[in-house]
Structure formats: structure tokens, C-alpha cells
Motif scaffolding. Sequence first.
Motif, PDB file in Angstrom:
ATOM      1  N   GLU A  15       0.840  -1.194   0.000  1.00 18.53           N
ATOM      2  CA  GLU A  15       0.000   0.000   0.000  1.00 18.53           C
ATOM      3  C   GLU A  15       0.878   1.248   0.000  1.00 18.53           C
ATOM      4  OE1 GLU A  15      -3.279  -0.461   2.711  1.00 18.53           O
ATOM      5  OE2 GLU A  15      -3.324   1.701   3.025  1.00 18.53           O
ATOM      6  N   GLY A  16       0.470   2.259  -0.770  1.00 23.29           N
ATOM      7  CA  GLY A  16       1.233   3.502  -0.820  1.00 23.29           C
ATOM      8  C   GLY A  16       2.204   3.587  -1.975  1.00 23.29           C
ATOM      9  N   GLN A  17       2.395   2.481  -2.688  1.00 23.41           N
ATOM     10  CA  GLN A  17       3.304   2.475  -3.827  1.00 23.41           C
ATOM     11  C   GLN A  17       2.517   2.635  -5.122  1.00 23.41           C
ATOM     12  OE1 GLN A  17       5.264  -1.339  -3.456  1.00 23.41           O
ATOM     13  NE2 GLN A  17       6.949  -0.475  -2.263  1.00 23.41           N
ATOM     14  N   ASN A  18       3.080   3.401  -6.066  1.00 22.40           N
ATOM     15  CA  ASN A  18       2.514   3.432  -7.410  1.00 22.40           C
ATOM     16  C   ASN A  18       2.972   2.178  -8.156  1.00 22.40           C
ATOM     17  OD1 ASN A  18       1.598   5.949  -6.723  1.00 22.40           O
ATOM     18  ND2 ASN A  18       2.876   7.067  -8.180  1.00 22.40           N
ATOM     19  N   VAL A  19       2.150   1.711  -9.076  1.00 20.11           N
ATOM     20  CA  VAL A  19       2.529   0.547  -9.874  1.00 20.11           C
ATOM     21  C   VAL A  19       2.025   0.746 -11.303  1.00 20.11           C
ATOM     22  CG1 VAL A  19       0.455  -0.713  -9.145  1.00 20.11           C
ATOM     23  CG2 VAL A  19       2.417  -1.972 -10.045  1.00 20.11           C
ATOM     24  N   THR A  20       2.839   0.350 -12.272  1.00 23.40           N
ATOM     25  CA  THR A  20       2.477   0.518 -13.681  1.00 23.40           C
ATOM     26  C   THR A  20       2.243  -0.840 -14.335  1.00 23.40           C
ATOM     27  OG1 THR A  20       3.674   2.610 -13.885  1.00 23.40           O
ATOM     28  CG2 THR A  20       3.196   1.413 -15.933  1.00 23.40           C
ATOM     29  N   LEU A  21       1.089  -0.970 -14.981  1.00 21.59           N
ATOM     30  CA  LEU A  21       0.734  -2.186 -15.694  1.00 21.59           C
ATOM     31  C   LEU A  21       0.979  -1.967 -17.180  1.00 21.59           C
ATOM     32  CD1 LEU A  21      -0.740  -2.382 -12.933  1.00 21.59           C
ATOM     33  CD2 LEU A  21      -2.630  -3.466 -14.144  1.00 21.59           C
ATOM     34  N   SER A  22       1.577  -2.957 -17.799  1.00 26.69           N
ATOM     35  CA  SER A  22       1.962  -2.840 -19.199  1.00 26.69           C
ATOM     36  C   SER A  22       0.874  -3.396 -20.114  1.00 26.69           C
ATOM     37  CB  SER A  22       3.270  -3.601 -19.413  1.00 26.69           C
ATOM     38  OG  SER A  22       3.520  -3.811 -20.781  1.00 26.69           O
ATOM     39  N   CYS A  23       0.669  -2.758 -21.267  1.00 28.61           N
ATOM     40  CA  CYS A  23      -0.229  -3.250 -22.300  1.00 28.61           C
ATOM     41  C   CYS A  23       0.356  -2.907 -23.662  1.00 28.61           C
ATOM     42  CB  CYS A  23      -1.618  -2.643 -22.171  1.00 28.61           C
ATOM     43  SG  CYS A  23      -2.744  -3.166 -23.493  1.00 28.61           S
ATOM     44  N   GLU A  24       0.570  -3.919 -24.473  1.00 27.02           N
ATOM     45  CA  GLU A  24       1.120  -3.735 -25.821  1.00 27.02           C
ATOM     46  C   GLU A  24       0.240  -4.480 -26.822  1.00 27.02           C
ATOM     47  OE1 GLU A  24       4.269  -2.250 -26.589  1.00 27.02           O
ATOM     48  OE2 GLU A  24       4.489  -1.610 -24.502  1.00 27.02           O
ATOM     49  N   GLU A  72       1.161   1.419 -30.199  1.00 26.09           N
ATOM     50  CA  GLU A  72       1.049   0.044 -29.731  1.00 26.09           C
ATOM     51  C   GLU A  72       1.071  -0.113 -28.215  1.00 26.09           C
ATOM     52  OE1 GLU A  72       3.272   1.298 -31.778  1.00 26.09           O
ATOM     53  OE2 GLU A  72       5.328   0.815 -31.165  1.00 26.09           O
ATOM     54  N   SER A  73       1.265   0.978 -27.480  1.00 21.55           N
ATOM     55  CA  SER A  73       1.453   0.860 -26.041  1.00 21.55           C
ATOM     56  C   SER A  73       0.525   1.792 -25.266  1.00 21.55           C
ATOM     57  CB  SER A  73       2.915   1.180 -25.713  1.00 21.55           C
ATOM     58  OG  SER A  73       3.141   1.102 -24.332  1.00 21.55           O
ATOM     59  N   PHE A  74      -0.051   1.275 -24.177  1.00 18.39           N
ATOM     60  CA  PHE A  74      -0.997   2.075 -23.389  1.00 18.39           C
ATOM     61  C   PHE A  74      -0.845   1.674 -21.923  1.00 18.39           C
ATOM     62  CE2 PHE A  74      -4.213   4.967 -22.718  1.00 18.39           C
ATOM     63  CZ  PHE A  74      -5.475   4.460 -22.408  1.00 18.39           C
ATOM     64  N   PRO A  75       0.224   2.076 -21.254  1.00 23.40           N
ATOM     65  CA  PRO A  75       0.437   1.675 -19.861  1.00 23.40           C
ATOM     66  C   PRO A  75      -0.495   2.382 -18.884  1.00 23.40           C
ATOM     67  CG  PRO A  75       2.167   3.157 -20.593  1.00 23.40           C
ATOM     68  CD  PRO A  75       1.332   2.860 -21.803  1.00 23.40           C
ATOM     69  N   LEU A  76      -0.864   1.659 -17.847  1.00 24.94           N
ATOM     70  CA  LEU A  76      -1.748   2.176 -16.799  1.00 24.94           C
ATOM     71  C   LEU A  76      -0.981   2.246 -15.486  1.00 24.94           C
ATOM     72  CD1 LEU A  76      -4.741   2.776 -15.741  1.00 24.94           C
ATOM     73  CD2 LEU A  76      -4.789   0.342 -15.160  1.00 24.94           C
ATOM     74  N   THR A  77      -0.998   3.393 -14.838  1.00 22.03           N
ATOM     75  CA  THR A  77      -0.387   3.530 -13.521  1.00 22.03           C
ATOM     76  C   THR A  77      -1.476   3.600 -12.468  1.00 22.03           C
ATOM     77  OG1 THR A  77       1.594   4.635 -14.367  1.00 22.03           O
ATOM     78  CG2 THR A  77       1.090   4.944 -12.034  1.00 22.03           C
ATOM     79  N   VAL A  78      -1.381   2.695 -11.510  1.00 22.79           N
ATOM     80  CA  VAL A  78      -2.283   2.701 -10.365  1.00 22.79           C
ATOM     81  C   VAL A  78      -1.564   3.472  -9.263  1.00 22.79           C
ATOM     82  CG1 VAL A  78      -3.622   1.277  -8.784  1.00 22.79           C
ATOM     83  CG2 VAL A  78      -3.104   0.437 -11.089  1.00 22.79           C
ATOM     84  N   THR A 108      -4.077  -8.607 -15.913  1.00 23.12           N
ATOM     85  CA  THR A 108      -3.108  -8.586 -14.811  1.00 23.12           C
ATOM     86  C   THR A 108      -3.885  -8.534 -13.505  1.00 23.12           C
ATOM     87  OG1 THR A 108      -1.334  -7.445 -16.032  1.00 23.12           O
ATOM     88  CG2 THR A 108      -1.326  -7.231 -13.643  1.00 23.12           C
ATOM     89  N   ARG A 109      -3.556  -9.485 -12.625  1.00 26.28           N
ATOM     90  CA  ARG A 109      -4.203  -9.473 -11.310  1.00 26.28           C
ATOM     91  C   ARG A 109      -3.283  -8.740 -10.337  1.00 26.28           C
ATOM     92  NH1 ARG A 109      -8.572 -11.426  -9.434  1.00 26.28           N
ATOM     93  NH2 ARG A 109      -8.888 -12.808 -11.216  1.00 26.28           N
ATOM     94  N   LEU A 110      -3.734  -7.612  -9.861  1.00 28.42           N
ATOM     95  CA  LEU A 110      -2.961  -6.786  -8.936  1.00 28.42           C
ATOM     96  C   LEU A 110      -3.476  -6.995  -7.523  1.00 28.42           C
ATOM     97  CD1 LEU A 110      -0.956  -4.456  -8.270  1.00 28.42           C
ATOM     98  CD2 LEU A 110      -2.837  -2.864  -8.743  1.00 28.42           C
ATOM     99  N   THR A 111      -2.561  -7.271  -6.629  1.00 24.73           N
ATOM    100  CA  THR A 111      -2.893  -7.401  -5.209  1.00 24.73           C
ATOM    101  C   THR A 111      -2.064  -6.390  -4.432  1.00 24.73           C
ATOM    102  OG1 THR A 111      -3.361  -9.757  -5.475  1.00 24.73           O
ATOM    103  CG2 THR A 111      -2.997  -8.942  -3.227  1.00 24.73           C
ATOM    104  N   VAL A 112      -2.748  -5.547  -3.690  1.00 22.58           N
ATOM    105  CA  VAL A 112      -2.073  -4.534  -2.864  1.00 22.58           C
ATOM    106  C   VAL A 112      -2.369  -4.813  -1.406  1.00 22.58           C
ATOM    107  CG1 VAL A 112      -1.887  -2.080  -2.345  1.00 22.58           C
ATOM    108  CG2 VAL A 112      -2.208  -2.832  -4.705  1.00 22.58           C
ATOM    109  N   THR A 113      -1.318  -4.933  -0.618  1.00 24.59           N
ATOM    110  CA  THR A 113      -1.513  -5.263   0.807  1.00 24.59           C
ATOM    111  C   THR A 113      -0.881  -4.210   1.707  1.00 24.59           C
ATOM    112  OG1 THR A 113       0.464  -6.611   0.761  1.00 24.59           O
ATOM    113  CG2 THR A 113      -1.632  -7.731   0.361  1.00 24.59           C
TER     114      THR A 113
END
Lengths: 113, 111
Positions: A15-24, A72-78, A108-113
Motif C-alpha cells: 500500500e502507498g506504492q505506485n505501480v504501472t501495468l503494461s499493455c502492448e 502500440e502501447s498504453f500503460p496504466l499507472t495505479v 493482470t491481477r494486482l494485489t495490494v496489501t
Amino acid sequence: DGGITQSPKYLFRKEGQNVTLSCEQNLNHDAMYWYRQDPGQGLRLIYYSQIVNDFQKGDIAEGYSVSREKKESFPLTVTSAQKNPTAFYLCASSMVAGVGEQYFGPGTRLTVT
Amino acid sequence: QQQVKQSPQSLIVQKGGISIINCAYENTAFDYFPWYQQFPGKGPALLIAIRPDVSEKKEGRFTISFNKSAKQFSLHIMDSQPGDSATYFCAANTPGNQFYFGTGTSLTVIP
């Protein structure tokens, strides 16, 4: 093989960290989308992009950000501002926004703890 | 506000039976109505789709029935098989816009 790749398949963050998911995608599609999937709630649109360097907020954009610097790329930052980020995230593309078939990545299954 | 309403949330059918999933919409500007099939842990995949100028489309065991006046469309799976057990989503969209999805139906086909 043409299609959409998402990586990684599973992602764990504190928790508290940003994370980027990749999509190509290599389908030469103009439009790309990000969805969040929670049990019993279907697919909820986070952001979509009709062309490079352009994107629109979907229904649940708060706490998320995107970029579309390449077709071709569309990354998502949570971001850490997303109150409940644990979910299954799906990227999709279509030839043109809102037209014809959407092709989905494997998710992508993201789990934040 | 849910643009596309889907029912039932879950469905249990005996092998060989008919599975029926219903969707309703309000926006008369929608002009494309796809159904997607999703297996656990995978992304959805297009199953069958229809445009509002036809009332029915059939592909193998899968049929979409479309009622423009009632603003409803449904998916019929004939001779349902255990391999059809998945989550099904209806959707609707207009060109230049986002796709709107129903909340999904979890189908279980019992052998």
C-alpha cells in the motif's frame, strides 16, 4: 501472432506504492482501453484512448493515470490515491473507438496489501 | 448509471438444455451489440454480435435475438455443454465512444 500482451500476469505491491501495468498490441489498432474487473461488477472502464497522445477518462478514472506515446502501447499507472486497487485489470483494443470488435489481453491481477 | 442491464447474475443449466441471458439498454444511439465469453483468469473474447437492423443472428449453437422496440437483446445457447461454463457479458456501443458492458452472467452447465 497478432494480439494484446499484458505483463505481468500477477503483481503484488505494498500500500502507498505506485505501480504501472503494461499493455502492448500489435494489431495496428487506433483505440485502446483499460478496464477494471471486480466480482459481480462486470467491466468498468478506467481510461480509453482513440489515438496517440490523446485519452479520455472512463467511469472510474480517479486514482489512475495513463499515457499513449506510441500507437502500440498504453500503460496504466495505479497510484497510491486509488483507495481499493486490488482487482483484475484488462487492457483491450479496437480498430477505431466504439466500432466493431474489442480484443482483450489476458489481464493482470494486482494485489495490494 | 448502468447503460446496459444484464440478467440473470448466475445461471445453472443441465447439459443439453438451453441457456438464455438477457440484456436491456436505454440509449437508442447504440448500434452494435456484442456478447463476450470469459473463462476464469482470462480476458473476454467476442462470441457473437448483432447490429440493430436485424432481429436475429445465429452462429452454431449461439443465437442473438434483438428486439429494437423493446430495447432488449438476448443470448441463447442451444444444447449447452459443460465447456460453455463461463461468464458472459453483453455490451453496446456507438462509433467514437466507449463500449458499455453488462455486469455479467456466470453460466454453469451441469453434466
